[in-house]
Scaffold this motif. Sequence first.
Motif, PDB file in Angstrom:
ATOM      1  N   ALA A   2      10.791  -7.563  -6.536  1.00  0.00           N
ATOM      2  CA  ALA A   2      11.378  -7.310  -7.151  1.00  0.00           C
ATOM      3  C   ALA A   2      12.710  -6.856  -7.160  1.00  0.00           C
ATOM      4  N   ASP A   3      13.253  -7.620  -7.847  1.00  0.00           N
ATOM      5  CA  ASP A   3      14.905  -6.580  -8.531  1.00  0.00           C
ATOM      6  C   ASP A   3      14.394  -5.505  -9.890  1.00  0.00           C
ATOM      7  N   TYR A   4      14.639  -4.198  -9.621  1.00  0.00           N
ATOM      8  CA  TYR A   4      14.414  -3.120 -10.196  1.00  0.00           C
ATOM      9  C   TYR A   4      15.085  -2.598 -10.995  1.00  0.00           C
ATOM     10  N   TYR A   5      15.306  -3.254 -12.100  1.00  0.00           N
ATOM     11  CA  TYR A   5      16.454  -2.444 -13.079  1.00  0.00           C
ATOM     12  C   TYR A   5      16.104  -1.108 -13.727  1.00  0.00           C
ATOM     13  N   CYS A   6      17.352   0.236 -13.663  1.00  0.00           N
ATOM     14  CA  CYS A   6      17.588   1.089 -14.424  1.00  0.00           C
ATOM     15  C   CYS A   6      18.555   0.888 -15.488  1.00  0.00           C
ATOM     16  N   ILE A   7      17.994   0.671 -17.076  1.00  0.00           N
ATOM     17  CA  ILE A   7      19.163   1.344 -18.178  1.00  0.00           C
ATOM     18  C   ILE A   7      19.357   2.638 -18.504  1.00  0.00           C
ATOM     19  N   LYS A  13      12.911   8.939 -12.795  1.00  0.00           N
ATOM     20  CA  LYS A  13      12.783   8.918 -10.928  1.00  0.00           C
ATOM     21  C   LYS A  13      11.370   7.660 -11.420  1.00  0.00           C
ATOM     22  N   LEU A  14      11.505   6.619 -10.806  1.00  0.00           N
ATOM     23  CA  LEU A  14       9.943   5.539 -11.284  1.00  0.00           C
ATOM     24  C   LEU A  14       8.945   6.078  -9.966  1.00  0.00           C
ATOM     25  N   ILE A  68       6.689   7.346 -14.526  1.00  0.00           N
ATOM     26  CA  ILE A  68       8.226   8.003 -14.892  1.00  0.00           C
ATOM     27  C   ILE A  68       8.735   8.925 -14.893  1.00  0.00           C
ATOM     28  N   GLU A  69       9.433   9.285 -14.528  1.00  0.00           N
ATOM     29  CA  GLU A  69       9.957  11.257 -14.957  1.00  0.00           C
ATOM     30  C   GLU A  69      10.909  10.970 -14.692  1.00  0.00           C
ATOM     31  N   ASN A  70      11.687  11.411 -16.140  1.00  0.00           N
ATOM     32  CA  ASN A  70      13.173  12.193 -17.339  1.00  0.00           C
ATOM     33  C   ASN A  70      13.510  13.508 -16.813  1.00  0.00           C
ATOM     34  N   ASN A  71      14.194  13.731 -16.691  1.00  0.00           N
ATOM     35  CA  ASN A  71      14.698  15.059 -16.436  1.00  0.00           C
ATOM     36  C   ASN A  71      16.054  15.158 -16.472  1.00  0.00           C
ATOM     37  N   ASP A  72      16.634  15.005 -17.452  1.00  0.00           N
ATOM     38  CA  ASP A  72      17.623  14.619 -18.055  1.00  0.00           C
ATOM     39  C   ASP A  72      18.934  13.901 -17.841  1.00  0.00           C
ATOM     40  N   LYS A  73      19.796  13.774 -16.781  1.00  0.00           N
ATOM     41  CA  LYS A  73      20.883  12.907 -16.557  1.00  0.00           C
ATOM     42  C   LYS A  73      19.829  11.771 -14.666  1.00  0.00           C
ATOM     43  N   GLY A  96       0.875  -1.280  -0.230  1.00  0.00           N
ATOM     44  CA  GLY A  96      -0.370   0.338  -0.071  1.00  0.00           C
ATOM     45  C   GLY A  96       1.096   1.509   0.320  1.00  0.00           C
ATOM     46  N   ASP A  97       2.404   1.728   0.226  1.00  0.00           N
ATOM     47  CA  ASP A  97       2.898   2.519   0.414  1.00  0.00           C
ATOM     48  C   ASP A  97       3.443   2.907  -0.937  1.00  0.00           C
ATOM     49  N   MET A  98       4.052   4.048  -0.824  1.00  0.00           N
ATOM     50  CA  MET A  98       4.421   4.274  -2.147  1.00  0.00           C
ATOM     51  C   MET A  98       5.487   3.401  -2.525  1.00  0.00           C
ATOM     52  N   LEU A  99       6.254   3.440  -3.593  1.00  0.00           N
ATOM     53  CA  LEU A  99       7.695   3.342  -4.570  1.00  0.00           C
ATOM     54  C   LEU A  99       7.854   4.514  -4.923  1.00  0.00           C
ATOM     55  N   GLU A 100       9.544   4.414  -4.556  1.00  0.00           N
ATOM     56  CA  GLU A 100       9.609   6.060  -5.228  1.00  0.00           C
ATOM     57  C   GLU A 100      11.588   5.406  -5.287  1.00  0.00           C
ATOM     58  N   ILE A 101      11.963   4.751  -6.703  1.00  0.00           N
ATOM     59  CA  ILE A 101      13.180   5.253  -7.100  1.00  0.00           C
ATOM     60  C   ILE A 101      14.046   6.163  -7.374  1.00  0.00           C
ATOM     61  N   THR A 102      15.323   6.597  -7.560  1.00  0.00           N
ATOM     62  CA  THR A 102      15.627   7.693  -7.698  1.00  0.00           C
ATOM     63  C   THR A 102      16.842   6.909  -8.724  1.00  0.00           C
ATOM     64  N   CYS A 103      17.226   7.256 -10.301  1.00  0.00           N
ATOM     65  CA  CYS A 103      18.814   7.007 -11.213  1.00  0.00           C
ATOM     66  C   CYS A 103      19.382   8.096 -11.388  1.00  0.00           C
ATOM     67  N   THR A 104      20.293   7.704 -11.410  1.00  0.00           N
ATOM     68  CA  THR A 104      21.273   9.773 -11.644  1.00  0.00           C
ATOM     69  C   THR A 104      22.418   8.761 -11.946  1.00  0.00           C
ATOM     70  N   ILE A 105      22.850   8.746 -13.663  1.00  0.00           N
ATOM     71  CA  ILE A 105      24.234   8.796 -14.111  1.00  0.00           C
ATOM     72  C   ILE A 105      24.801   9.865 -14.239  1.00  0.00           C
ATOM     73  N   SER A 106      26.185   9.866 -14.718  1.00  0.00           N
ATOM     74  CA  SER A 106      27.336  10.544 -14.732  1.00  0.00           C
ATOM     75  C   SER A 106      27.748  10.136 -16.103  1.00  0.00           C
ATOM     76  N   GLY A 107      27.594  11.382 -17.059  1.00  0.00           N
ATOM     77  CA  GLY A 107      27.967  11.140 -18.180  1.00  0.00           C
ATOM     78  C   GLY A 107      26.761  11.716 -19.680  1.00  0.00           C
ATOM     79  N   PRO A 108      26.823  11.130 -20.633  1.00  0.00           N
ATOM     80  CA  PRO A 108      26.179  12.748 -21.462  1.00  0.00           C
ATOM     81  C   PRO A 108      24.877  12.821 -21.086  1.00  0.00           C
ATOM     82  N   SER A 109      24.991  14.006 -21.837  1.00  0.00           N
ATOM     83  CA  SER A 109      23.248  14.279 -21.718  1.00  0.00           C
ATOM     84  C   SER A 109      21.944  13.566 -22.251  1.00  0.00           C
TER      85      SER A 109
END
Length: 232
Positions: A188-193, A176-177, A168-173, A134-147
Motif C-alpha cells: 500500500a501507500d503508507y502515509y505519515c500525517i 517510527k512505524l 508506533i514509536e514517537n520521539n518529539d519530531k 514475512g520481513d519486518m517493515l520499518e518506516i521513519t517520519c521526521t518533521i522540521s517545525g514545532p516540537s
Amino acid sequence: MTFISSPYLGLPDAFISITLTIKDREFKNSLNDPNSGDYQTLSGQIRSNFDKEFSNIPQYRGANILRLRRGSVIFDAEVVFVPGSEDEITRVLEGMNTTGVLGNFSLVPGSLTTTDIPAFSDIQMGIQYGGNAGDMLEITCTISGPSLPSFEWRNGSMILSLSTRVKIENNDKVSKLFVRKTAESDSADYYCIASKGIDTINSSVRVEVKVIPVVAVSPLFVSATEGNARTL
C-alpha cells in the motif's frame, strides 16, 4: 447518570510557547536527559503546578515541557488551550510572571518570555524493508517545525493503531512505524500525517510486499516392481 458535554470538545488545540526560570534550584546534569528519573520527576511537578494554576480556566488543556536548561533551572514549555481563549491564558501567565509563583515553585519574577510556535517546514520519510513477505517493515517520519507534533499513520485510507503486528514509536519530531510479519495485503501507500493545532503536513511512501512462490513436487512417494518402468 447525566453527562454534561463540554462546549470545547472537538476543537483543535492552540499553543503558547513560553520560557520561565525556577528560582534557587540546582541544575543537575541528569536534567539534560528527558529519559532520566530527575527530568521526569521535575517535569511532572511543573505540569502539576500548571494544572493547579489553571484549574479555574476550563479552556486550559495542559502543559508540555519541552526542555530543561541550566541557569538556575530554565524550562521551555507549551501551554495548550482552546483556540480563542488566549487572553484568559495570558492573564494567568502574566500573574505568575509578576508574583513569581507557580504552585509550590518560586519563579524569577519577570523571567517569562513567549515565542510563536513554528510552522511545519519539511517532512522526510525513510524506509527499511527487505521487500519479502514475512520481513519486518520499518518506516521513519521526521518533521522540521514545532516540537511534539501529533502523528498519525495510515495504510491507504486505513488509520493504523497498535496491534500484535503494528508498533508506533514517537520521539518529539520523529515517528517510527513497525509492521511485523508483512503479508501481501500490506502492500500500500503508507502515509505519515503530522499536526500541531490547525497546522498539518504529510508525506507517503509506497510499499510492495513480494510473496516468494512455493514449489510443490508431487508425488512424494513412488513404488515400482522389478521390470516395470515408471516415469516422473
